[in-house]
Design a protein around this motif. Structure first.
Motif, short mmCIF file in Angstrom:
data_model
loop_
_atom_site.label_atom_id
_atom_site.label_comp_id
_atom_site.label_asym_id
_atom_site.label_seq_id
_atom_site.Cartn_x
_atom_site.Cartn_y
_atom_site.Cartn_z
N LEU A 1 3.44 10.95 -20.33
CA LEU A 1 3.41 9.59 -19.80
C LEU A 1 3.48 9.66 -18.28
CD1 LEU A 1 6.25 8.14 -22.07
CD2 LEU A 1 3.81 8.05 -22.51
N PHE A 2 2.62 8.92 -17.60
CA PHE A 2 2.74 8.78 -16.16
C PHE A 2 3.49 7.47 -15.94
CE2 PHE A 2 1.06 7.98 -11.79
CZ PHE A 2 1.62 9.11 -11.21
N ILE A 3 4.70 7.56 -15.37
CA ILE A 3 5.58 6.41 -15.28
C ILE A 3 5.90 6.06 -13.83
CG2 ILE A 3 6.59 6.80 -17.57
CD1 ILE A 3 9.01 8.07 -16.23
N GLN A 4 6.31 4.82 -13.62
CA GLN A 4 6.67 4.34 -12.28
C GLN A 4 7.94 3.51 -12.38
OE1 GLN A 4 3.58 2.49 -9.98
NE2 GLN A 4 5.02 1.50 -8.62
N GLN A 5 8.82 3.68 -11.39
CA GLN A 5 10.02 2.87 -11.35
C GLN A 5 9.66 1.50 -10.80
OE1 GLN A 5 13.45 4.46 -9.34
NE2 GLN A 5 14.72 2.76 -9.98
N ALA A 6 9.75 0.48 -11.65
CA ALA A 6 9.42 -0.89 -11.25
C ALA A 6 10.66 -1.61 -10.73
CB ALA A 6 8.83 -1.65 -12.42
N GLU A 7 11.81 -1.27 -11.30
CA GLU A 7 13.05 -1.92 -10.90
C GLU A 7 13.31 -1.68 -9.41
OE1 GLU A 7 17.24 -0.57 -12.17
OE2 GLU A 7 16.56 -2.02 -13.67
N GLY A 8 13.57 -2.76 -8.68
CA GLY A 8 13.86 -2.65 -7.26
C GLY A 8 12.65 -2.77 -6.34
N MET A 9 11.45 -2.90 -6.92
CA MET A 9 10.26 -3.07 -6.08
C MET A 9 10.31 -4.45 -5.41
SD MET A 9 7.20 -1.23 -8.24
CE MET A 9 5.99 -1.66 -7.01
N PRO A 10 9.69 -4.61 -4.25
CA PRO A 10 9.73 -5.89 -3.53
C PRO A 10 9.17 -7.05 -4.36
CG PRO A 10 8.71 -4.17 -2.18
CD PRO A 10 8.90 -3.60 -3.54
N ALA A 11 9.74 -8.22 -4.20
CA ALA A 11 9.24 -9.42 -4.87
C ALA A 11 7.77 -9.62 -4.52
CB ALA A 11 10.05 -10.64 -4.46
#
Length: 115
Positions: A60-70
């Protein structure tokens, strides 16, 4: 040619797995390869082959979405969980990298936003 491609993909994946920060240390927006697990607050952007033949888990290629700018938006595979504060704004759509193990190529992804 297939053998060379497979060896190259394996080498790149190995380097990516070894050189990736641990999910607990990652910053918002960081991306990495994983073998079948997605930490809380992360989303799945792509699949790439079987990483564990006994469980049939996919890379799986994953990305941390939590904390990204509004106002950020991401195209995520349909099987990905949607993190708190994010919502589906469009889809489903077809994304070739979200096809799992030569499965259906029907619409398989969503565009999500944290606006």
């Amino acid at each position: 040619m297939r053998r060379i491609s497979a060896l190259l993909a394996a080498a790149v994946t190995s380097v990516a797995l070894l050189g990736s920060p641990a999910p607990a240390l990652a910053a918002p927006g960081d991306q990495q390869w994983s073998c079948g697990s997605v930490p809380s607050g992360w989303v799945v952007l792509a699949y790439a082959g079987i990483c564990n033949p006994s469980t049939r888990a996919s890379y799986l290629f994953i990305q941390q979405a939590e904390g990204m700018p509004a106002g950020s938006s991401l195209t995520v595979c349909q099987s990905s969980s949607i993190p708190a504060g994010w919502r589906i704004v469009y889809g489903p759509v077809h994304v070739g990298s979200c096809v799992v193990n030569w499965g259906s190529s029907s619409p398989n992804a969503y565009i999500i936003s944290n606006s």
